[in-house]
Design an enzyme around this catalytic site. Structure first.
Site, PDB file in Angstrom:
ATOM      1  N   TYR A  32     -17.134  -3.843  -5.810  1.00 40.41           N
ATOM      2  CA  TYR A  32     -17.293  -3.645  -4.371  1.00 40.41           C
ATOM      3  C   TYR A  32     -16.326  -2.600  -3.847  1.00 40.41           C
ATOM      4  O   TYR A  32     -15.402  -2.184  -4.558  1.00 40.41           O
ATOM      5  CB  TYR A  32     -17.121  -4.972  -3.626  1.00 40.41           C
ATOM      6  CG  TYR A  32     -15.697  -5.463  -3.494  1.00 40.41           C
ATOM      7  CD1 TYR A  32     -15.009  -5.963  -4.602  1.00 40.41           C
ATOM      8  CD2 TYR A  32     -15.035  -5.431  -2.277  1.00 40.41           C
ATOM      9  CE1 TYR A  32     -13.707  -6.408  -4.478  1.00 40.41           C
ATOM     10  CE2 TYR A  32     -13.729  -5.883  -2.149  1.00 40.41           C
ATOM     11  CZ  TYR A  32     -13.072  -6.375  -3.261  1.00 40.41           C
ATOM     12  OH  TYR A  32     -11.778  -6.807  -3.136  1.00 40.41           O
ATOM     13  N   LYS A 148     -12.355  -2.928  -9.397  1.00 36.31           N
ATOM     14  CA  LYS A 148     -12.533  -3.669  -8.137  1.00 36.31           C
ATOM     15  C   LYS A 148     -13.733  -4.605  -8.251  1.00 36.31           C
ATOM     16  O   LYS A 148     -14.800  -4.338  -7.690  1.00 36.31           O
ATOM     17  CB  LYS A 148     -12.670  -2.683  -6.969  1.00 36.31           C
ATOM     18  CG  LYS A 148     -12.342  -3.297  -5.618  1.00 36.31           C
ATOM     19  CD  LYS A 148     -12.148  -2.225  -4.584  1.00 36.31           C
ATOM     20  CE  LYS A 148     -12.128  -2.758  -3.175  1.00 36.31           C
ATOM     21  NZ  LYS A 148     -11.097  -3.766  -2.898  1.00 36.31           N
ATOM     22  N   GLU A 180       1.073  -7.196  -6.622  1.00 32.19           N
ATOM     23  CA  GLU A 180       0.527  -6.726  -5.338  1.00 32.19           C
ATOM     24  C   GLU A 180       0.188  -7.937  -4.479  1.00 32.19           C
ATOM     25  O   GLU A 180       0.373  -9.083  -4.899  1.00 32.19           O
ATOM     26  CB  GLU A 180      -0.724  -5.859  -5.569  1.00 32.19           C
ATOM     27  CG  GLU A 180      -1.808  -6.548  -6.356  1.00 32.19           C
ATOM     28  CD  GLU A 180      -2.971  -5.638  -6.757  1.00 32.19           C
ATOM     29  OE1 GLU A 180      -3.222  -4.635  -6.077  1.00 32.19           O
ATOM     30  OE2 GLU A 180      -3.638  -5.974  -7.759  1.00 32.19           O
ATOM     31  N   LEU A 204      -4.678  -2.926  -8.403  1.00 36.68           N
ATOM     32  CA  LEU A 204      -5.759  -2.074  -7.927  1.00 36.68           C
ATOM     33  C   LEU A 204      -5.159  -0.749  -7.455  1.00 36.68           C
ATOM     34  O   LEU A 204      -4.107  -0.734  -6.808  1.00 36.68           O
ATOM     35  CB  LEU A 204      -6.500  -2.739  -6.758  1.00 36.68           C
ATOM     36  CG  LEU A 204      -7.753  -1.939  -6.362  1.00 36.68           C
ATOM     37  CD1 LEU A 204      -8.873  -2.176  -7.372  1.00 36.68           C
ATOM     38  CD2 LEU A 204      -8.223  -2.288  -4.974  1.00 36.68           C
TER      39      LEU A 204
HETATM   40  N1  PMP Z   1      -4.966  -4.517  -4.069  1.00 36.02           N
HETATM   41  C1  PMP Z   1      -5.956  -5.409  -4.023  1.00 36.02           C
HETATM   42  C2  PMP Z   1      -5.938  -6.552  -4.966  1.00 36.02           C
HETATM   43  C3  PMP Z   1      -7.012  -5.253  -3.100  1.00 36.02           C
HETATM   44  O1  PMP Z   1      -8.010  -6.153  -3.063  1.00 36.02           O
HETATM   45  C4  PMP Z   1      -6.982  -4.167  -2.192  1.00 36.02           C
HETATM   46  C5  PMP Z   1      -8.052  -3.991  -1.141  1.00 36.02           C
HETATM   47  N2  PMP Z   1      -9.311  -4.039  -1.623  1.00 36.02           N
HETATM   48  C6  PMP Z   1      -5.921  -3.261  -2.261  1.00 36.02           C
HETATM   49  C7  PMP Z   1      -4.926  -3.465  -3.219  1.00 36.02           C
HETATM   50  C8  PMP Z   1      -5.844  -2.078  -1.342  1.00 36.02           C
HETATM   51  O2  PMP Z   1      -6.756  -1.091  -1.708  1.00 36.02           O
HETATM   52  P1  PMP Z   1      -7.330  -0.060  -0.634  1.00 36.02           P
HETATM   53  O3  PMP Z   1      -6.137   0.652  -0.083  1.00 36.02           O
HETATM   54  O4  PMP Z   1      -8.185   0.840  -1.430  1.00 36.02           O
HETATM   55  O5  PMP Z   1      -8.047  -0.857   0.400  1.00 36.02           O
END
Ligand code: PMP
Length: 284
Positions: A32, A148, A180, A204
């Site tokens: 996603y 993701k 994270e 991620l």
């Molecule tokens: N880490 C995780 C585990 C996430 O789910 C997300 C958001 N989807 C992020 C970091 C932040 O990623 P982004 O800046 O691309 O939204």
């Protein structure tokens, strides 16, 4: 009622049906992206599309994302639902083989593609002003967090644990080092240096992370990409998280201990300002 997108068609949300045999439903076999809309424009679109293709490739889901078509669908779904500020959620699964089987279905099985919108206060979200409280918790997710996937049960459990302890979110830890947040990347600031875990399969690769680190460098701030311990976080001057829909959101408390002054810090505020300015210039 919302209009959603399902496999090539815009339909009312109550008419969007996906099979019980869909691999997304049975195996969490899907990926996603969430793209933020501000002033009716998409933020970081190219990054999201590139990461989407990478996630599909890593899982060997045979689908080539058509960037132009995808932009058109994103624009149309935002317009149809009058979303000028909020999020567009996109999910692609390995589709419906018509049976349950661990083995992947034939390559020509069509993927399932779904998009929907959610209204959300982004620029003036309350949490940006107040900051958020986090707890630390063991990171029990699988080893490919760089992909993701829709396999979000552990982050969801971690979020609930945080809520049950009066906090807003959880920072997950591996061997004592923070990986994270449940849906964001984590940062601390110590003596003017921004510290955030380096990219690997452990986290991620946030689209916002990339842009915020570019902003930090534009502002001549020092950045260290390395793992940090939860004890370092307790002793930090400032902490924050980044995500597409949360920008750079201050963290004011970790495990019940105030971070720095216990108030949102100057570094995250500065970064957020430049991030928004730069990304609105580039928004599509
Ligand atoms: N880490 C995780 C585990 C996430 O789910 C997300 C958001 N989807 C992020 C970091 C932040 O990623 P982004 O800046 O691309 O939204």
């Amino acid at each position: 009622m919302r209009t959603v997108y399902l496999n090539g068609e815009f339909v009312p949300e109550n008419e969007a049906n996906v099979s019980i045999f869909d691999r997304g439903f049975l195996f969490a076999d899907g990926v996603y992206e969430v793209t933020t809309v501000v002033d009716g424009k998409l933020i970081g679109f190219e990054g999201h599309i590139q990461r989407l293709q990478r996630s599909l490739d890593e899982l060997k889901i045979p689908h080539k994302v058509d960037r132009d078509k995808m932009l058109e669908i994103h624009k149309e779904i935002a317009e149809r639902n009058n979303v000028t500020e909020g999020m567009i959620y996109l999910q692609i699964t390995r589709g419906n083989p018509g049976d349950r089987d661990f083995a992947f279905p034939p390559e020509d099985t069509p993927v399932t593609m779904v998009l929907f919108t959610q209204h959300k206060n982004i620029v003036h979200a309350k949490s940006l002003e107040t900051g958020i409280k986090v707890i630390s918790i063991e990171d029990l997710r699988w080893g490919r967090r760089d992909i993701k996937t829709v396999q979000l049960l552990y982050p969801s459990l971690a979020k609930m644990e945080a809520k049950s302890r009066g906090a807003d979110d959880a920072w997950m830890m591996q061997d004592g080092f923070v990986t994270e947040g449940t849906s964001n990347n984590a940062y601390i600031v110590k003596d003017g240096t921004i510290i955030t875990r380096h990219l690997s399969n452990d986290i991620l690769h946030g689209i916002t992370r990339k842009s915020v680190l570019e902003c930090a460098r534009m502002l001549q701030m020092k950045v260290e990409e390395r793992p940090f311990t939860i004890e370092e976080a307790y002793a930090a001057d400032e902490a924050f998280v980044t995500s597409a829909s949360g920008f750079a959101n201050p963290v004011v408390e970790i495990d019940g201990k105030a971070v720095g002054t216990g108030k949102p810090g100057a570094v995250s505020e500065k970064l957020r300002g430049l991030y928004l300015e730069e990304n609105m210039k580039a928004a599509v």
